[in-house]
Design a protein around this motif. Structure first.
Motif, PDB file in Angstrom:
ATOM      1  N   ALA A 128      17.374  21.488  53.734  1.00 34.94           N
ATOM      2  CA  ALA A 128      16.519  20.513  54.419  1.00 34.94           C
ATOM      3  C   ALA A 128      16.868  19.107  53.948  1.00 34.94           C
ATOM      4  O   ALA A 128      16.558  18.729  52.815  1.00 34.94           O
ATOM      5  CB  ALA A 128      15.052  20.816  54.143  1.00 34.94           C
ATOM      6  N   ASP A 129      17.512  18.318  54.821  1.00 37.17           N
ATOM      7  CA  ASP A 129      17.831  16.931  54.480  1.00 37.17           C
ATOM      8  C   ASP A 129      16.565  16.108  54.288  1.00 37.17           C
ATOM      9  O   ASP A 129      16.550  15.159  53.495  1.00 37.17           O
ATOM     10  CB  ASP A 129      18.673  16.281  55.580  1.00 37.17           C
ATOM     11  N   LYS A 130      15.516  16.447  55.032  1.00 33.27           N
ATOM     12  CA  LYS A 130      14.249  15.727  54.951  1.00 33.27           C
ATOM     13  C   LYS A 130      13.112  16.732  54.858  1.00 33.27           C
ATOM     14  O   LYS A 130      12.316  16.901  55.773  1.00 33.27           O
ATOM     15  CB  LYS A 130      14.070  14.814  56.161  1.00 33.27           C
ATOM     16  N   ALA A 131      13.039  17.398  53.697  1.00 32.04           N
ATOM     17  CA  ALA A 131      11.948  18.352  53.494  1.00 32.04           C
ATOM     18  C   ALA A 131      10.609  17.639  53.509  1.00 32.04           C
ATOM     19  O   ALA A 131       9.579  18.216  53.878  1.00 32.04           O
ATOM     20  CB  ALA A 131      12.133  19.076  52.174  1.00 32.04           C
ATOM     21  N   ALA A 132      10.600  16.348  53.126  1.00 30.27           N
ATOM     22  CA  ALA A 132       9.395  15.520  53.177  1.00 30.27           C
ATOM     23  C   ALA A 132       9.802  14.063  53.104  1.00 30.27           C
ATOM     24  O   ALA A 132      10.878  13.732  52.609  1.00 30.27           O
ATOM     25  CB  ALA A 132       8.451  15.862  52.026  1.00 30.27           C
ATOM     26  N   THR A 133       8.950  13.197  53.614  1.00 34.16           N
ATOM     27  CA  THR A 133       9.132  11.758  53.446  1.00 34.16           C
ATOM     28  C   THR A 133       7.958  11.217  52.645  1.00 34.16           C
ATOM     29  O   THR A 133       6.857  11.783  52.667  1.00 34.16           O
ATOM     30  CB  THR A 133       9.202  11.020  54.792  1.00 34.16           C
ATOM     31  N   PHE A 134       8.190  10.126  51.913  1.00 32.59           N
ATOM     32  CA  PHE A 134       7.097   9.488  51.190  1.00 32.59           C
ATOM     33  C   PHE A 134       7.370   7.994  51.098  1.00 32.59           C
ATOM     34  O   PHE A 134       8.451   7.516  51.406  1.00 32.59           O
ATOM     35  CB  PHE A 134       6.895  10.114  49.804  1.00 32.59           C
ATOM     36  N   THR A 135       6.349   7.257  50.659  1.00 36.79           N
ATOM     37  CA  THR A 135       6.408   5.797  50.638  1.00 36.79           C
ATOM     38  C   THR A 135       6.338   5.280  49.214  1.00 36.79           C
ATOM     39  O   THR A 135       5.520   5.743  48.419  1.00 36.79           O
ATOM     40  CB  THR A 135       5.235   5.209  51.446  1.00 36.79           C
ATOM     41  N   VAL A 136       7.195   4.314  48.910  1.00 42.72           N
ATOM     42  CA  VAL A 136       7.136   3.590  47.642  1.00 42.72           C
ATOM     43  C   VAL A 136       6.679   2.166  47.949  1.00 42.72           C
ATOM     44  O   VAL A 136       7.263   1.498  48.796  1.00 42.72           O
ATOM     45  CB  VAL A 136       8.507   3.575  46.944  1.00 42.72           C
ATOM     46  N   ARG A 137       5.620   1.707  47.266  1.00 43.62           N
ATOM     47  CA  ARG A 137       5.029   0.402  47.585  1.00 43.62           C
ATOM     48  C   ARG A 137       5.224  -0.607  46.458  1.00 43.62           C
ATOM     49  O   ARG A 137       5.405  -0.242  45.300  1.00 43.62           O
ATOM     50  CB  ARG A 137       3.537   0.562  47.882  1.00 43.62           C
ATOM     51  N   ARG A 138       5.179  -1.878  46.846  1.00 40.65           N
ATOM     52  CA  ARG A 138       5.218  -2.966  45.875  1.00 40.65           C
ATOM     53  C   ARG A 138       3.846  -3.079  45.208  1.00 40.65           C
ATOM     54  O   ARG A 138       2.824  -3.118  45.884  1.00 40.65           O
ATOM     55  CB  ARG A 138       5.600  -4.269  46.567  1.00 40.65           C
ATOM     56  N   GLN A 139       3.829  -3.134  43.892  1.00 43.00           N
ATOM     57  CA  GLN A 139       2.562  -3.152  43.160  1.00 43.00           C
ATOM     58  C   GLN A 139       1.842  -4.488  43.328  1.00 43.00           C
ATOM     59  O   GLN A 139       2.436  -5.555  43.179  1.00 43.00           O
ATOM     60  CB  GLN A 139       2.807  -2.885  41.689  1.00 43.00           C
ATOM     61  N   ALA A 140       0.548  -4.420  43.633  1.00 43.86           N
ATOM     62  CA  ALA A 140      -0.280  -5.616  43.781  1.00 43.86           C
ATOM     63  C   ALA A 140      -1.168  -5.793  42.558  1.00 43.86           C
ATOM     64  O   ALA A 140      -1.516  -4.830  41.864  1.00 43.86           O
ATOM     65  CB  ALA A 140      -1.136  -5.511  45.037  1.00 43.86           C
ATOM     66  N   LYS A 141      -1.556  -7.060  42.300  1.00 47.29           N
ATOM     67  CA  LYS A 141      -2.470  -7.386  41.206  1.00 47.29           C
ATOM     68  C   LYS A 141      -3.500  -8.391  41.709  1.00 47.29           C
ATOM     69  O   LYS A 141      -3.213  -9.199  42.600  1.00 47.29           O
ATOM     70  CB  LYS A 141      -1.701  -7.972  40.013  1.00 47.29           C
ATOM     71  N   LEU A 142      -4.693  -8.350  41.123  1.00 43.75           N
ATOM     72  CA  LEU A 142      -5.767  -9.271  41.485  1.00 43.75           C
ATOM     73  C   LEU A 142      -6.457  -9.805  40.238  1.00 43.75           C
ATOM     74  O   LEU A 142      -6.616  -9.079  39.247  1.00 43.75           O
ATOM     75  CB  LEU A 142      -6.805  -8.561  42.356  1.00 43.75           C
ATOM     76  N   THR A 143      -6.888 -11.053  40.299  1.00 48.03           N
ATOM     77  CA  THR A 143      -7.730 -11.621  39.257  1.00 48.03           C
ATOM     78  C   THR A 143      -9.062 -12.027  39.879  1.00 48.03           C
ATOM     79  O   THR A 143      -9.173 -12.166  41.108  1.00 48.03           O
ATOM     80  CB  THR A 143      -7.079 -12.857  38.622  1.00 48.03           C
ATOM     81  N   ALA A 144     -10.081 -12.220  39.044  1.00 45.33           N
ATOM     82  CA  ALA A 144     -11.390 -12.650  39.540  1.00 45.33           C
ATOM     83  C   ALA A 144     -12.083 -13.502  38.484  1.00 45.33           C
ATOM     84  O   ALA A 144     -12.039 -13.184  37.291  1.00 45.33           O
ATOM     85  CB  ALA A 144     -12.258 -11.453  39.889  1.00 45.33           C
ATOM     86  N   ASN A 145     -12.734 -14.558  38.944  1.00 45.09           N
ATOM     87  CA  ASN A 145     -13.526 -15.397  38.054  1.00 45.09           C
ATOM     88  C   ASN A 145     -14.729 -15.927  38.824  1.00 45.09           C
ATOM     89  O   ASN A 145     -14.591 -16.497  39.917  1.00 45.09           O
ATOM     90  CB  ASN A 145     -12.705 -16.578  37.528  1.00 45.09           C
ATOM     91  N   ALA A 146     -15.910 -15.708  38.254  1.00 43.85           N
ATOM     92  CA  ALA A 146     -17.148 -16.179  38.877  1.00 43.85           C
ATOM     93  C   ALA A 146     -17.763 -17.258  37.991  1.00 43.85           C
ATOM     94  O   ALA A 146     -17.775 -17.129  36.755  1.00 43.85           O
ATOM     95  CB  ALA A 146     -18.123 -15.024  39.068  1.00 43.85           C
ATOM     96  N   SER A 147     -18.283 -18.312  38.600  1.00 40.35           N
ATOM     97  CA  SER A 147     -18.875 -19.402  37.827  1.00 40.35           C
ATOM     98  C   SER A 147     -19.965 -20.093  38.657  1.00 40.35           C
ATOM     99  O   SER A 147     -19.956 -20.008  39.886  1.00 40.35           O
ATOM    100  CB  SER A 147     -17.779 -20.412  37.421  1.00 40.35           C
ATOM    101  N   PRO A 148     -20.931 -20.760  38.011  1.00 40.85           N
ATOM    102  CA  PRO A 148     -21.025 -20.984  36.555  1.00 40.85           C
ATOM    103  C   PRO A 148     -21.569 -19.750  35.835  1.00 40.85           C
ATOM    104  O   PRO A 148     -22.109 -18.837  36.460  1.00 40.85           O
ATOM    105  CB  PRO A 148     -22.022 -22.142  36.459  1.00 40.85           C
TER     106      PRO A 148
END
Length: 249
Positions: free
Chosen positions: A135-155
């Motif tokens: 099987a040349d393509k027994a399965a397909t899957f996805t590799v994604r670019r890693q995301a990051k988030l920051t958060a700051n609440a004020s005051p």
């Protein structure tokens, strides 16, 4: 995508699908019944750090499975067997599961193409009675670019019912520059978790601006944690910021 060294770059849900195997690639009753990549979890890669994940393939033949060979493939670029060979376990007299580990080192990538194209699991399975399946393509899957988030609440602290400003930044891995870069024009959710509880609730949705910046205002009604959450897209992983605790007085 170009890669400096095939051996160095790939040393594999993630949108995983098991594909039907054409009859021309099989002889006998050997079949693949299941394929699992990274334990079924999302597979996201940062800008440089190597990441190892596992692939497991389960196959069946009425005489039992004698042997399996597995490869991970991104068409025209990467093709390699498991880092340390396969471990195979007989589930029953007719069924066997084989698993192996693959390591991807994005420091060897020249671009972000691997997040745009499907990755394949190639499988070669041999029954004890001479039956086989390729099987040349027994399965397909996805590799994604890693995301990051920051958060700051004020005051901090803030009076009850006063205006609270929540800022942050959404970035994702760039495999061309090998750094995280701002991800603009994406919808991120502002979420709140009241002190003493364990669940975040979405308050509003905001579109990231230049450089991935996020900013909005809300009313402060109770002590708790504020964070941004990005649900991901076809090329980029999900991400959640660490909650910023606000004391409401």
């Amino acid at each position: 995508m170009r890669i400096r060294s095939l051996a160095a770059a790939l040393t594999g849900a993630l949108a995983l699908s098991v594909l039907a195997v054409p009859a021309a690639h099989a002889d006998g009753d050997t079949t693949i019944t299941d394929v699992v990549v990274n334990g079924g979890a999302e597979l996201a890669l940062g800008p440089t750090a190597p990441k190892t994940f596992r692939v497991s393939v389960t196959a069946r033949d009425n005489s039992g499975i004698r042997e399996m060979n597995l490869h991970v493939r991104l068409p025209s670029y990467i093709y390699r067997a498991s880092d340390r060979g396969l471990t195979c376990t007989a589930v029953s007299a007719t069924t066997t599961t084989c698993s192996g580990s693959w390591t991807v080192d994005t420091s060897n990538f020249y671009g972000n193409g691997p997040a745009d194209d499907p990755w394949y699991i190639e499988a070669y399975v041999y029954g004890k009675d001479g039956d086989w399946l390729s099987a040349d393509k027994a399965a397909t899957f996805t590799v994604r670019r890693q995301a990051k988030l920051t958060a700051n609440a004020s005051p901090e602290p803030v009076r009850k019912n006063a205006t609270l400003t929540v800022t942050g930044k959404l970035t994702r891995a760039n495999w061309e520059t090998h750094k995280y870069g701002g991800y603009s024009g994406r919808k991120a959710k502002l979420q709140f978790r009241k002190a003493g509880t364990s669940t975040y609730t979405t308050v509003k949705t905001v579109t990231s601006g230049s450089g991935g910046t996020l900013k909005t205002t809300v009313r402060a009604t109770a002590d708790g944690y504020w964070r941004w959450y990005f649900p991901g897209d076809t090329t980029t992983s999900t991400a959640g910021a660490t909650g910023d605790y606000i004391d409401v007085r």
